[in-house]
Scaffold this motif. Structure first.
Motif, mmCIF file in Angstrom:
data_model
loop_
_atom_site.group_PDB
_atom_site.id
_atom_site.type_symbol
_atom_site.label_atom_id
_atom_site.label_comp_id
_atom_site.label_asym_id
_atom_site.label_seq_id
_atom_site.Cartn_x
_atom_site.Cartn_y
_atom_site.Cartn_z
ATOM 1 N N PHE A 131 -1.253 -40.555 67.290
ATOM 2 C CA PHE A 131 -1.521 -40.060 68.647
ATOM 3 C C PHE A 131 -0.541 -38.976 69.079
ATOM 4 N N ILE A 132 0.766 -39.200 68.831
ATOM 5 C CA ILE A 132 1.758 -38.243 69.324
ATOM 6 C C ILE A 132 1.562 -36.869 68.691
ATOM 7 N N SER A 133 1.136 -36.829 67.427
ATOM 8 C CA SER A 133 0.914 -35.543 66.768
ATOM 9 C C SER A 133 -0.211 -34.770 67.449
ATOM 10 N N LEU A 134 -1.271 -35.473 67.803
ATOM 11 C CA LEU A 134 -2.428 -34.812 68.397
ATOM 12 C C LEU A 134 -2.187 -34.472 69.864
ATOM 13 N N ILE A 135 -1.482 -35.330 70.601
ATOM 14 C CA ILE A 135 -1.208 -35.013 72.007
ATOM 15 C C ILE A 135 -0.221 -33.848 72.100
ATOM 16 N N ASN A 136 0.725 -33.759 71.151
ATOM 17 C CA ASN A 136 1.638 -32.612 71.132
ATOM 18 C C ASN A 136 0.886 -31.315 70.850
ATOM 19 N N ASN A 137 -0.151 -31.413 70.027
ATOM 20 C CA ASN A 137 -0.983 -30.249 69.751
ATOM 21 C C ASN A 137 -1.708 -29.800 71.017
ATOM 22 N N LEU A 174 -8.823 -36.140 68.660
ATOM 23 C CA LEU A 174 -8.641 -35.979 70.099
ATOM 24 C C LEU A 174 -9.498 -34.816 70.585
ATOM 25 N N TRP A 175 -10.271 -35.078 71.655
ATOM 26 C CA TRP A 175 -11.062 -34.040 72.316
ATOM 27 C C TRP A 175 -10.546 -33.891 73.738
ATOM 28 N N PRO A 258 -8.416 -36.131 78.228
ATOM 29 C CA PRO A 258 -8.759 -36.203 76.810
ATOM 30 C C PRO A 258 -9.289 -37.584 76.429
ATOM 31 N N VAL A 259 -10.124 -37.587 75.400
ATOM 32 C CA VAL A 259 -10.569 -38.843 74.792
ATOM 33 C C VAL A 259 -10.036 -38.870 73.361
ATOM 34 N N TYR A 260 -9.743 -40.073 72.873
ATOM 35 C CA TYR A 260 -9.035 -40.198 71.600
ATOM 36 C C TYR A 260 -9.588 -41.372 70.812
ATOM 37 N N MET A 261 -9.562 -41.211 69.504
ATOM 38 C CA MET A 261 -9.872 -42.357 68.628
ATOM 39 C C MET A 261 -8.954 -42.327 67.422
ATOM 40 N N GLU A 262 -8.689 -43.498 66.888
ATOM 41 C CA GLU A 262 -7.892 -43.593 65.661
ATOM 42 C C GLU A 262 -8.535 -44.639 64.753
#
Length: 265
Positions: A131-137, A174-175, A258-262
């Protein structure tokens, strides 16, 4: 070095190079202390003067994956998930697996693994999720006036189990912002949780899973407590899906939802 060299031969080589041997200790001469300061450097000196031509060329040992996973099919699975996420219009990112320890409060649901000798404090822990990698992006793109993104990453995460380090693969997506071309399409709308749910189900089908259950309100602290859920088979969690937690959005000064899935591959 992959070969057996007698103690006498090792002593002879190091002595001729000016090293002193005292029991199991090797004393480096003063004129070599700039380039010989660890065990690997001494081994290299032995190998050079023993002669690499005298060392038999052998293939490296092959790890037996029987009973755990098939590495060929495992990477093939990651490739198929990669193609699926690209099909949803998402761009792949590749990021470091290290992070800051102060990110653990809201970002990570699992305990973080500390690095014994980190290069810096900002890279002193290993991530337990993507998550942190994608939210930082998303934060980076928002600061550069590009808040509408669809990004995914397939990478390694780390955790501890019974004092052992466990390394595993996950796929996160992440969108954020408007989906569609906001310049040419007047009908472009925000990405929705329902769409991300469909993407997660497609990913599970790609993994060969046919039946699963939904459990409301995932425990992941970075997701909205009432607009998130887990996908399970029995007690095993296969994926988490949800809106990003509003408190996180506020702390990062993000105005999109944002919406997120892992996916736990």
């Amino acid at each position: 070095l992959g070969t057996k060299i007698t103690t006498g031969e090792i002593t002879r080589i190091l002595t001729r190079l000016g090293f002193l041997i005292e029991g199991s200790h090797v004393i480096v001469p003063t004129w070599r202390q700039a380039d010989v300061y660890r065990e690997a450097d001494i081994i290299e000196e032995i190998g050079r003067f023993y002669g690499y031509n005298n060392i038999e060329a052998l293939l490296p040992p092959i790890t037996d994956f029987s009973g755990t996973c098939n590495p060929v099919s495992y990477y093939a699975l990651n490739d198929s998930l990669r193609e699926l996420m690209r099909g949803y219009g998402a761009s792949e990112i590749v990021s470091y697996s290290m992070g800051r320890p102060d990110e653990s409060t809201l970002i990570y649901a699992e305990p973080m693994v500390s690095i014994k000798n980190p290069l810096s404090q900002s890279e002193s822990t290993l991530r337990p999720n993507l998550f942190i990698s994608l939210i930082n992006n998303l934060i980076y793109n928002t600061r550069h006036f590009k808040p509408d993104i669809k990004a995914f990453e397939i990478g390694r995460v780390f955790s501890r189990k019974d004092d052992n380090l466990v390394e595993s693969w996950r796929a996160g997506m992440l969108w954020a912002g408007r989906r569609g071309n906001t310049i040419t399409e007047k009908s472009a709308v925000d990405a929705t949780l329902l769409e991300m749910k469909s993407a997660a189900e497609d990913a599970l089908k790609q993994m060969g899973i046919k039946k699963w259950q939904f459990a409301a309100n995932t425990k992941a602290p970075y997701l909205h407590p009432y607009r998130s859920f887990e996908i399970r088979v029995g007690k095993d969690i296969l994926a988490v899906v949800g809106d990003v937690h509003p408190q996180l959005l506020k702390s990062f000064n993000l105005r999109t939802r944002p919406v997120y899935m892992e996916i736990f591959t």
